[in-house]
Design a protein around this motif. Structure first.
Motif, short mmCIF file in Angstrom:
data_model
loop_
_atom_site.label_atom_id
_atom_site.label_comp_id
_atom_site.label_asym_id
_atom_site.label_seq_id
_atom_site.Cartn_x
_atom_site.Cartn_y
_atom_site.Cartn_z
N LEU B 55 0.82 -1.21 0.00
CA LEU B 55 0.00 0.00 0.00
C LEU B 55 0.85 1.26 0.00
N HIS B 56 2.16 1.07 0.11
CA HIS B 56 3.05 2.23 0.17
C HIS B 56 3.64 2.52 -1.19
N GLY B 57 3.83 3.78 -1.48
CA GLY B 57 4.61 4.16 -2.64
C GLY B 57 3.80 4.52 -3.86
N ILE B 58 4.48 5.23 -4.76
CA ILE B 58 3.88 5.73 -5.99
C ILE B 58 4.66 5.08 -7.14
N THR B 59 3.93 4.39 -8.03
CA THR B 59 4.63 3.70 -9.10
C THR B 59 4.04 4.04 -10.45
N ALA B 60 4.89 4.04 -11.48
CA ALA B 60 4.40 4.25 -12.84
C ALA B 60 3.82 2.93 -13.34
N THR B 61 2.67 3.00 -14.01
CA THR B 61 2.07 1.79 -14.57
C THR B 61 1.96 1.98 -16.09
N ASP B 62 1.41 0.98 -16.79
CA ASP B 62 1.24 1.08 -18.24
C ASP B 62 0.36 2.26 -18.61
N THR B 63 -0.61 2.56 -17.74
CA THR B 63 -1.58 3.60 -18.08
C THR B 63 -1.33 4.93 -17.38
N GLY B 64 -0.45 4.95 -16.41
CA GLY B 64 -0.22 6.20 -15.68
C GLY B 64 0.45 5.96 -14.36
N LEU B 65 -0.20 6.43 -13.28
CA LEU B 65 0.39 6.33 -11.95
C LEU B 65 -0.50 5.51 -11.04
N ARG B 66 0.13 4.74 -10.17
CA ARG B 66 -0.60 4.07 -9.11
C ARG B 66 -0.07 4.60 -7.79
#
Lengths: 153, 275, 158
Positions: B55-66
């Motif tokens: 549940l921690h952190g900000i990650t780039a995904t295929d479609t944008g940001l999670r």
């Protein structure tokens, strides 16, 4: 907080007048009402549960009819406490019935509600929104039950 | 059993919530514990989500940001990934409460609680965000514009938690979050999130109804007319028509209705200035 | 009502066991069970800042932190700064400049100020004010407090 409204029921005035005196019928129309009983000639007791998001409260209310002119006008005082919790609710309401033609009855109502204690602090703005939506639910349920003849004589 | 339960995985957390019907999920605790202290809520347990790594952190995904649900306001307020049309999220995060509370509060908690006057809802509605809700049956995505259904009521079911917020990838166009509040750090009296979108704008109004207010119809009508004050006024009026503000200590309902067109116009002119 | 339970806390560098209500906040436990009363119970809503403490080197509100969520985390209250020379300077400066009147907000302010100096050893006025925005003082009007922090920072940096 001040609430008011008006609605029409497709039933004659006398039928509506009886309905607003019927605790069993009212209990089925008041959202969150868990029980209701007549405790005196003009006195009723009700337990009502209300919920706003994560916050819920259960009030035990004593409702007194303080003035009435059958079958036109009714003044009601309600007082309630939230069990062992620190909230108090008082309400003074007035209800007026008038013929609306074609066997229909117009109901005009106004209510002044005071809430103190833990819930009073929470914000009357939101409580008013909640009260308005509960009133609307009541009106829908009440009209439907009276119109389908669910009045207990 | 302890009052605070500290699961290590999402599965464990939603399992506990399913098993204990009177338990509540707790992320940062900033609002939940304040409500407990004010005796507004009762719970058999708090299921703390803080120890769940996913549940921690900000990650780039295929479609944008999670953005993980446990991401703190302070992290978002300093997040370099929030640029362009996502910079409004960074601006909003930096205006929540104060620096110490921003070290505690989380985006998942704020979205889960769905306080109508809190800062994220308008920004996320404007940013076409989706809320990732997870329960024992698995995860689902809900559009932020549909998420809030009534005052403090959302599509989140009691046993579900907000595991993440999904946003489209940042586009290099300006965005702004405008908040009117009595003192810095207060909840908004009214707020507006506004992002450029070609020759139009995306706009969401916060704190003026049970959820954020956005109208794609009104946005379409405004397209191509961003320099026309009459069109902008009509756009603001259209959003005010959709509003249902409360009367409270922060302002009357009427005051808020008057604020909406002005704040919307100001936000649009902020964007024009940033082009 | 939840009963009581044992909490094991890493408190000011010492492993501490307390037996307290299971739904206690960290502030409840500090004040009622550990006799650590620098952190004050002001609003109990996270607004006033009087209960600010450090957890894992980040300033947080003790009143919004559940004691049961503190396992394995390093808690430091004002009482844990006895051997910290920077905190000493801040305390002296607060005294000298009249930054303390009733004193209720002082512990929280000191924690916030100490954290500010760790992040930014020579903070500008505006930076100090922004850092203090979550600590309410109803006596001083803040001017003396801002001066005290600026002068302590000067001294420490010298």
């Amino acid at each position: 907080m001040h609430l008011e409204g008006e609605f029409t029921v497709a039933a004659p005035r006398l039928t509506v007048w009886q309905a607003v005196h019927d605790p069993a019928l009212l209990a089925r129309c008041v959202p969150g009402c868990e029980e209701a009983a007549q405790i005196g000639e003009n006195s009723y007791r009700a337990v009502v549960k209300a919920k706003v998001g994560p916050i819920s409260a259960r009030f035990t209310l004593v409702v007194d009819i303080v003035e009435e002119e059958a079958p036109d006008r009714l003044r009601i005082k309600a007082q309630g406490e939230e069990g062992s919790r620190a909230s108090m609710l008082t309400a003074e309401s007035e209800l007026a019935l008038s013929d609306d033609g074609d066997g229909r009855t117009r109901v005009t109502w106004a209510s002044d509600v005071n809430l103190s204690g833990r819930l009073g602090k929470y914000g009357l703005g939101l409580m008013k929104k909640k009260a308005e939506s509960l009133s609307a639910e009541f009106v829908t349920a009440f009209s439907r039950r009276v119109e389908t003849g669910e009045v207990v004589e | 059993m302890s009052f605070v339960l500290s699961p290590r995985t999402v599965e464990e957390a939603v399992g506990l919530l399913a098993e204990l019907p009177d338990a509540l999920p707790m992320s940062g605790g900033a609002s939940l514990v304040a409500m407990k202290n004010a005796r507004l809520i009762e719970a058999s347990h708090f299921v703390s989500l803080a120890g769940i790594a996913s549940l921690h952190g900000i990650t780039a995904t295929d479609t944008g940001l999670r953005i993980g649900g446990m991401t703190r306001h302070a992290q978002l307020a300093a997040c370099d990934l929030l640029t362009g049309d996502l910079s409004m999220l960074r601006q909003a995060a930096g205006q929540i409460a104060n620096r110490v509370v921003r070290n505690m509060g989380t985006i998942g908690g704020a979205v889960g609680n769905a306080d109508p006057a809190a800062d994220y809802l308008a920004v996320l509605a404007c940013g076409d965000a989706h809320v990732e809700l997870t329960g024992t049956e698995g995860s689902r995505l809900v559009a932020m514009t549909d998420y809030v259904t009534d005052w403090y009521e959302t599509l989140r079911e009691p046993g579900e938690i907000v595991t993440a917020i999904h946003l489209p990838a940042a586009r290099p166009v300006p965005s702004v979050y405008r908040k009117l509040c009595r003192v810095p750090g207060d909840y908004a009296t009214a707020s507006v999130a506004c992002a450029s979108d070609g020759d139009g704008v995306r706009v969401a109004v916060g704190a003026c109804g049970h959820g954020p207010i956005r109208s794609r119809e009104a946005e379409a009508a405004l397209r191509g007319n961003l320099r026309d004050p009459v069109a902008i006024a009509a756009f603001g009026a259209a959003l005010a028509d959709l509003a249902d503000p409360v009367d409270d200590v922060r302002g009357t309902s009427e005051f808020r209705l008057r604020l909406i067109p002005r704040m919307v116009a100001a936000a649009i002119s902020d964007l024009e200035g940033k082009r | 009502m939840p009963g009581k339970q044992v909490f094991t806390l890493d408190l000011n560098g010492r492993e501490t066991e307390v037996f307290a209500p299971a739904d206690a906040t960290l502030l409840d436990v500090l004040r009622d069970n550990c006799a650590l009363r620098a952190a004050k119970r002001g609003c109990n809503q996270g607004v006033c800042g009087a209960c600010t403490v450090m957890i894992d080197d980040v300033p947080v509100r003790a009143c919004l932190t559940m004691a049961g969520a503190c396992g394995g985390r390093a808690i430091r209250t004002l009482e844990g700064y006895g051997d910290d020379p920077v905190m000493g300077r801040l305390q002296e400066a607060m005294n000298a400049s009249g930054g303390v009147q009733c004193g209720f907000c002082t512990s929280g302010l000191l924690i916030t100020a100490r954290n500010l100096l760790a992040e930014s050893p020579r903070p500008a006025q505006a930076e100090i004010r922004s850092a203090l925005s979550g600590n309410l003082c109803r006596c001083t009007g803040y001017v003396r407090i801002v001066e005290a922090i600026a002068s302590a920072a000067e001294e420490v940096a010298r």
